[in-house]
Design a protein around this motif. Structure first.
Motif, PDB file in Angstrom:
ATOM      1  N   THR A  48       0.814  -1.229   0.000  1.00 20.07           N
ATOM      2  CA  THR A  48       0.000   0.000   0.000  1.00 20.07           C
ATOM      3  C   THR A  48       0.837   1.263   0.000  1.00 20.07           C
ATOM      4  O   THR A  48       0.410   2.307  -0.477  1.00 20.07           O
ATOM      5  CB  THR A  48      -0.868   0.070   1.276  1.00 20.07           C
ATOM      6  OG1 THR A  48       0.005  -0.079   2.413  1.00 20.07           O
ATOM      7  CG2 THR A  48      -1.943  -0.994   1.286  1.00 20.07           C
ATOM      8  N   ASP A  49       2.030   1.192   0.630  1.00 22.52           N
ATOM      9  CA  ASP A  49       2.846   2.365   0.962  1.00 22.52           C
ATOM     10  C   ASP A  49       2.178   3.267   2.003  1.00 22.52           C
ATOM     11  O   ASP A  49       2.580   4.417   2.180  1.00 22.52           O
ATOM     12  CB  ASP A  49       3.235   3.189  -0.278  1.00 22.52           C
ATOM     13  CG  ASP A  49       4.362   4.167   0.036  1.00 22.52           C
ATOM     14  OD1 ASP A  49       5.230   3.817   0.857  1.00 22.52           O
ATOM     15  OD2 ASP A  49       4.373   5.283  -0.504  1.00 22.52           O
ATOM     16  N   TRP A  50       1.162   2.743   2.698  1.00 23.77           N
ATOM     17  CA  TRP A  50       0.583   3.523   3.807  1.00 23.77           C
ATOM     18  C   TRP A  50       1.695   3.889   4.792  1.00 23.77           C
ATOM     19  O   TRP A  50       2.579   3.059   4.987  1.00 23.77           O
ATOM     20  CB  TRP A  50      -0.481   2.662   4.515  1.00 23.77           C
ATOM     21  CG  TRP A  50      -1.242   3.390   5.573  1.00 23.77           C
ATOM     22  CD1 TRP A  50      -2.376   4.103   5.418  1.00 23.77           C
ATOM     23  CD2 TRP A  50      -0.904   3.467   6.972  1.00 23.77           C
ATOM     24  NE1 TRP A  50      -2.783   4.619   6.629  1.00 23.77           N
ATOM     25  CE2 TRP A  50      -1.883   4.247   7.600  1.00 23.77           C
ATOM     26  CE3 TRP A  50       0.141   2.964   7.767  1.00 23.77           C
ATOM     27  CZ2 TRP A  50      -1.871   4.536   8.971  1.00 23.77           C
ATOM     28  CZ3 TRP A  50       0.165   3.251   9.117  1.00 23.77           C
ATOM     29  CH2 TRP A  50      -0.836   4.027   9.708  1.00 23.77           C
ATOM     30  N   LEU A  73      -9.375   1.710  -2.354  1.00 21.42           N
ATOM     31  CA  LEU A  73      -9.346   1.789  -3.815  1.00 21.42           C
ATOM     32  C   LEU A  73      -7.968   1.438  -4.368  1.00 21.42           C
ATOM     33  O   LEU A  73      -7.845   0.979  -5.507  1.00 21.42           O
ATOM     34  CB  LEU A  73      -9.761   3.192  -4.267  1.00 21.42           C
ATOM     35  CG  LEU A  73     -11.208   3.571  -3.916  1.00 21.42           C
ATOM     36  CD1 LEU A  73     -11.471   5.029  -4.244  1.00 21.42           C
ATOM     37  CD2 LEU A  73     -12.203   2.672  -4.649  1.00 21.42           C
ATOM     38  N   LEU A  74      -6.926   1.617  -3.554  1.00 23.60           N
ATOM     39  CA  LEU A  74      -5.587   1.159  -3.992  1.00 23.60           C
ATOM     40  C   LEU A  74      -5.580  -0.358  -4.120  1.00 23.60           C
ATOM     41  O   LEU A  74      -4.948  -0.910  -5.027  1.00 23.60           O
ATOM     42  CB  LEU A  74      -4.518   1.578  -2.984  1.00 23.60           C
ATOM     43  CG  LEU A  74      -3.961   2.999  -3.071  1.00 23.60           C
ATOM     44  CD1 LEU A  74      -2.849   3.157  -2.046  1.00 23.60           C
ATOM     45  CD2 LEU A  74      -3.457   3.307  -4.468  1.00 23.60           C
ATOM     46  N   VAL A  75      -6.270  -1.043  -3.217  1.00 25.88           N
ATOM     47  CA  VAL A  75      -6.374  -2.502  -3.319  1.00 25.88           C
ATOM     48  C   VAL A  75      -7.151  -2.872  -4.593  1.00 25.88           C
ATOM     49  O   VAL A  75      -6.812  -3.834  -5.288  1.00 25.88           O
ATOM     50  CB  VAL A  75      -7.035  -3.092  -2.051  1.00 25.88           C
ATOM     51  CG1 VAL A  75      -7.331  -4.578  -2.212  1.00 25.88           C
ATOM     52  CG2 VAL A  75      -6.145  -2.858  -0.834  1.00 25.88           C
ATOM     53  N   ASP A  76      -8.140  -2.057  -4.935  1.00 25.48           N
ATOM     54  CA  ASP A  76      -8.910  -2.326  -6.158  1.00 25.48           C
ATOM     55  C   ASP A  76      -8.085  -2.086  -7.429  1.00 25.48           C
ATOM     56  O   ASP A  76      -8.501  -2.491  -8.523  1.00 25.48           O
ATOM     57  CB  ASP A  76     -10.177  -1.451  -6.184  1.00 25.48           C
ATOM     58  CG  ASP A  76     -11.216  -1.944  -5.195  1.00 25.48           C
ATOM     59  OD1 ASP A  76     -11.170  -3.145  -4.837  1.00 25.48           O
ATOM     60  OD2 ASP A  76     -12.062  -1.142  -4.768  1.00 25.48           O
ATOM     61  N   PHE A  77      -6.930  -1.455  -7.280  1.00 28.25           N
ATOM     62  CA  PHE A  77      -6.014  -1.270  -8.415  1.00 28.25           C
ATOM     63  C   PHE A  77      -5.348  -2.599  -8.806  1.00 28.25           C
ATOM     64  O   PHE A  77      -4.970  -2.796  -9.968  1.00 28.25           O
ATOM     65  CB  PHE A  77      -4.945  -0.239  -7.997  1.00 28.25           C
ATOM     66  CG  PHE A  77      -3.908   0.086  -9.035  1.00 28.25           C
ATOM     67  CD1 PHE A  77      -4.197   0.934 -10.099  1.00 28.25           C
ATOM     68  CD2 PHE A  77      -2.625  -0.446  -8.948  1.00 28.25           C
ATOM     69  CE1 PHE A  77      -3.238   1.246 -11.050  1.00 28.25           C
ATOM     70  CE2 PHE A  77      -1.653  -0.139  -9.893  1.00 28.25           C
ATOM     71  CZ  PHE A  77      -1.963   0.713 -10.945  1.00 28.25           C
ATOM     72  N   ILE A  78      -5.233  -3.514  -7.856  1.00 25.16           N
ATOM     73  CA  ILE A  78      -4.445  -4.745  -8.074  1.00 25.16           C
ATOM     74  C   ILE A  78      -4.900  -5.548  -9.302  1.00 25.16           C
ATOM     75  O   ILE A  78      -4.060  -5.934 -10.120  1.00 25.16           O
ATOM     76  CB  ILE A  78      -4.419  -5.618  -6.789  1.00 25.16           C
ATOM     77  CG1 ILE A  78      -3.686  -4.868  -5.683  1.00 25.16           C
ATOM     78  CG2 ILE A  78      -3.777  -6.975  -7.055  1.00 25.16           C
ATOM     79  CD1 ILE A  78      -3.790  -5.511  -4.302  1.00 25.16           C
ATOM     80  N   PRO A  79      -6.209  -5.804  -9.476  1.00 27.60           N
ATOM     81  CA  PRO A  79      -6.593  -6.614 -10.652  1.00 27.60           C
ATOM     82  C   PRO A  79      -6.286  -5.952 -11.995  1.00 27.60           C
ATOM     83  O   PRO A  79      -6.227  -6.644 -13.015  1.00 27.60           O
ATOM     84  CB  PRO A  79      -8.102  -6.826 -10.481  1.00 27.60           C
ATOM     85  CG  PRO A  79      -8.486  -6.211  -9.199  1.00 27.60           C
ATOM     86  CD  PRO A  79      -7.330  -5.519  -8.589  1.00 27.60           C
TER      87      PRO A  79
END
Ligand SMILES: O=C(O)/C=C(\CC(=O)C(=O)O)C(=O)O
Length: 305
Positions: A256-258, A272-278
């Motif tokens: 994430t780079d959080w 939404l960053l996680v939703d970037f993965i696919p």
């Protein structure tokens, strides 16, 4: 101690959305940080920025909210070579966090062993000039040789324009080498242009080089940002990250780079960053390698059968 944040500092996003993308069981966020809290773990005098606080407790809450199982906590430059906040996060994680430290030549063998026992598995060499003062290469080589004995790896962070000059140094490193954020390509250049081809060549010719395909929010020029439910964020970064994931599926990591140090434009919604993965790892197999198999092999090898 009281700290005043760098002017214009953006705090991490409160109340991130629940990702639509369901990460595979055992997923690892392989690049994140803790900041302080400054009152407990003071920021380093030589730091180039003063962040907001971002505690281990808040990191753990985010991990659970995003549906991840583990974290790799990378020492942030605002803490210099004092790894206490990062190590405290590892020790309190019940084995669910491993770490990457910053060390100086003066570190003793006993200190390295204590870090290992706490869960540290790598050191970070940072070449981004706005973040750190220059460390002589002979010191870094000496550190790399020492941490190799512990089975650790080296994480390198640099800007794409500096790769030609750093090439010989990177390719001589004696360990696994993990590149942060794909070597920060200029995504307004073609994905098969000279600059990114050099990075692809680094990975193709050197089987010990891995890459984090993280930080689209840092690299994107066109956006759109991961905000307001955007499911196709940072479209200009997708071809770069997807090329690396598809070309080197067994040597990529994601994080994430959080809490997202030094972003100037916007603070992304981590859901939404996680939703970037696919977008960058389009199949279940690529997703499993990126989020589970690869980070487990590097950070928890003792759990591999
Ligand atoms: O979080 C990152 O990976 C990137 C950073 C910050 C950083 O590396 C650090 O403070 O250690 C950046 O580009 O400012």
């Amino acid at each position: 101690m009281q700290f005043e944040k760098t002017p214009g500092w953006l705090d991490w996003y409160q109340g991130p959305s629940k990702p639509r993308f369901k990460a595979p069981a055992g997923a690892v966020d392989a690049h994140c940080h803790v900041f302080g809290p400054g009152a407990e773990f003071p920021f380093a005098p030589e730091r180039k920025y003063t962040p907001c606080d971002a505690s281990k407790r808040q990191l753990t809450a985010l991990r659970d909210h995003l549906g991840f199982a583990r974290n790799v906590v990378v020492q942030a430059t605002c803490h210099g070579a004092d790894n206490s906040a990062m190590i405290d996060a590892l020790v309190s994680s019940g084995g669910r966090a491993r770490g990457v430290a910053t060390v100086k030549r003066s570190v003793s063998d006993a200190e390295l062993q204590a870090m290992h026992d706490s869960g540290v598995r790598g050191v970070r060499f940072n070449f981004v000039k706005r973040l750190v003062d220059f460390t002589p290469k002979d010191e870094l080589v000496e550190i790399a040789e020492r941490i190799k004995q512990l089975g650790w790896h080296v994480v390198i962070y640099f800007e794409a324009v500096d790769l030609p000059e750093l090439w010989d140094f990177f390719t001589a490193l004696p360990t696994t080498v993990v590149v942060d954020h794909m070597g920060r390509p200029d995504v307004t250049e073609p994905v098969d242009g000279e600059e990114f081809e050099l990075f692809v060549r680094l990975m193709r010719e050197h089987g010990n080089v891995w890459s984090k395909v993280s930080c689209p929010e840092r690299l994107s020029v066109s956006g759109p940002p991961a905000l307001h439910g955007e499911q196709r964020a940072y479209r200009d970064v997708v071809p770069f990250a997807r090329r690396i994931v598809e070309s080197f599926p067994d040597r990529v990591l994601w994080g994430t780079d959080w809490p997202h140090p030094n972003l100037k434009d916007h603070m992304p919604d981590d859901g939404l960053l996680v939703d970037f993965i696919p977008q960058i790892a389009p199949t279940a197999e690529l997703q499993r390698k990126l989020l589970v198999d690869n980070p487990m092999r590097l950070y928890w090898p003792e759990e591999q059968s």
